[in-house]
Scaffold this motif. Structure first.
Motif, mmCIF file in Angstrom:
data_model
loop_
_atom_site.group_PDB
_atom_site.id
_atom_site.type_symbol
_atom_site.label_atom_id
_atom_site.label_comp_id
_atom_site.label_asym_id
_atom_site.label_seq_id
_atom_site.Cartn_x
_atom_site.Cartn_y
_atom_site.Cartn_z
ATOM 1 N N THR A 157 118.095 -5.687 104.574
ATOM 2 C CA THR A 157 116.744 -5.943 105.069
ATOM 3 C C THR A 157 116.126 -7.186 104.451
ATOM 4 O O THR A 157 115.542 -8.020 105.148
ATOM 5 N N ASN A 158 116.286 -7.344 103.115
ATOM 6 C CA ASN A 158 115.670 -8.499 102.444
ATOM 7 C C ASN A 158 116.233 -9.809 102.976
ATOM 8 O O ASN A 158 115.489 -10.763 103.220
ATOM 9 N N ASN A 159 117.570 -9.846 103.141
ATOM 10 C CA ASN A 159 118.199 -11.072 103.627
ATOM 11 C C ASN A 159 117.729 -11.403 105.041
ATOM 12 O O ASN A 159 117.458 -12.556 105.364
ATOM 13 N N ILE A 160 117.644 -10.366 105.883
ATOM 14 C CA ILE A 160 117.233 -10.579 107.267
ATOM 15 C C ILE A 160 115.783 -11.055 107.332
ATOM 16 O O ILE A 160 115.445 -11.956 108.099
ATOM 17 N N LEU A 161 114.924 -10.466 106.485
ATOM 18 C CA LEU A 161 113.507 -10.869 106.493
ATOM 19 C C LEU A 161 113.379 -12.334 106.079
ATOM 20 O O LEU A 161 112.639 -13.106 106.698
ATOM 21 N N ALA A 162 114.107 -12.732 105.018
ATOM 22 C CA ALA A 162 114.061 -14.126 104.581
ATOM 23 C C ALA A 162 114.580 -15.039 105.683
ATOM 24 O O ALA A 162 113.989 -16.094 105.962
ATOM 25 N N LEU A 163 115.676 -14.615 106.338
ATOM 26 C CA LEU A 163 116.241 -15.415 107.428
ATOM 27 C C LEU A 163 115.240 -15.550 108.567
ATOM 28 O O LEU A 163 115.050 -16.642 109.118
ATOM 29 N N ALA A 164 114.572 -14.436 108.916
ATOM 30 C CA ALA A 164 113.606 -14.483 110.014
ATOM 31 C C ALA A 164 112.473 -15.442 109.689
ATOM 32 O O ALA A 164 112.040 -16.227 110.544
ATOM 33 N N PHE A 165 112.015 -15.424 108.442
ATOM 34 C CA PHE A 165 110.946 -16.348 108.050
ATOM 35 C C PHE A 165 111.445 -17.788 108.138
ATOM 36 O O PHE A 165 110.726 -18.676 108.626
ATOM 37 N N GLY A 166 112.683 -18.032 107.676
ATOM 38 C CA GLY A 166 113.256 -19.380 107.752
ATOM 39 C C GLY A 166 113.326 -19.870 109.185
ATOM 40 O O GLY A 166 112.929 -20.999 109.485
#
Lengths: 198, 124
Positions: free
Chosen positions: B84-93
């Motif tokens: 989840t954390n990686n996906i959230l950071a990716l989505a923000f990027g």
């Protein structure tokens, strides 16, 4: 595997492996944001040629396909290297790292020869806004690849001298993340700059 | 490695492998798919087979697809709960990238459209 019944607030900090790689992931995303600013500049300026040569007149697709093949294959060999890192087999790590390094060098060499050819033909970065944006975008990517090659050499020296300590293994896995991210940026470069030129 | 196993139940870092046997297949599959998508891009750019105004959209679709292949098979980003954390950071990027690129293009296209032609500007 069922998640543990311990509440999130009582689990304590994540392991160093997870923290380091998540931090590196954030760095990679911010690096991609840097590239996005250069992509935006290129997209805005790609037709401002000031009477100079345009993209389709300058770019050779054969060379771009060769560069893409080198970088994609080096991304694959880097992935296989990271598997060898987890098995801690030094010989295999050296072999796959050598393949990655050689393919990266071919990529940088092709790019440098392209830049030298453009500058010799009077299409240097000072010729027009289009060429300034082109050299900045593609040059920044090439600089990242060159720095990655230096990083790979340093990592091989660390494997040779201090071996597969957890610290060294974390760095090697961060390197492979970096290398894969550069390949993702290159997809944008060849699609927008080289294939999108018309 | 014991520490690693206990942590992977909660969080997973990008690029982390579950086990060695499975991952070589994932790299091979990713390499094959990415190669096919790359060749398709180069083919689409110079073929007369595709309706010409649709080519940029086809190229964009192929590029996005290839980026997805790289994320899943090389960086091992998944949609699982531990990611989840990686996906959230990716989505923000991705959000920031979209804002910068499309925002710049929109604003500059507007400015170009509203710009006085060069000849008139000279006479002022």
């Amino acid at each position: 595997m069922d998640p543990p019944a311990v509440p999130l607030s009582q689990r304590g900090p994540a392991s160093t492996d997870v923290v380091v790689r998540f931090g590196f992931w954030l760095f990679l995303l911010s690096d991609i944001v840097v590239f996005s600013a250069l992509f935006a500049a290129y997209a805005v300026l790609s037709h401002q040629t000031a009477g100079g040569p345009t993209g389709p007149q300058l770019f050779e697709r054969g060379r771009t396909l060769l560069e893409t093949g080198c970088l994609l294959t080096s991304s694959f060999t880097c992935g296989v290297m990271s598997l060898a890192v987890q098995r801690r087999s030094a010989l295999q790590v050296y072999g796959w790292a050598a393949a990655t390094f050689a393919l990266g060098c071919v990529f940088v060499g092709l790019e440098v020869s392209e830049f030298a050819g453009l500058i010799a033909a009077g299409a240097g970065p000072t010729r027009s806004a289009f060429l300034s944006a082109f050299f900045t975008l593609v040059g920044t990517h090439g600089l990242h690849v060159s720095l990655g090659l230096c990083w790979l050499l340093v990592m091989m020296a660390q494997v040779a001298t201090i071996g597969f300590r957890p610290m060294v293994m974390r760095r090697l896995l961060c390197f492979s993340l970096f290398w894969h991210a550069l390949d993702i940026v290159w997809i944008g470069v060849f699609t927008i700059v080289y294939l999108g030129a018309r | 490695m014991e520490q690693d196993d206990s942590a992977s139940a909660n969080d997973r870092a990008p690029g982390e492998h579950r086990d060695g046997q499975h991952s070589i297949r994932s790299y091979l599959l990713g390499f094959g798919l990415a190669g096919v998508l790359t060749l398709a891009s180069f083919w689409a750019a110079q073929t007369g087979f595709v309706y010409a105004p649709a080519v940029p959209i086809l190229l964009a679709a192929l590029a996005v697809g290839q980026m997805g292949v790289h994320l899943v098979f090389f960086l091992h980003i998944s949609s699982g709960p531990e990611d989840t954390n990686n996906i959230l950071a990716l989505a923000f990027g991705v959000f920031v990238v979209g804002l910068i690129v499309f925002g710049s293009m929109l604003i500059m296209a507007n400015l170009n459209a509203n710009m006085m032609p060069a000849g008139q500007l000279m006479q002022m």
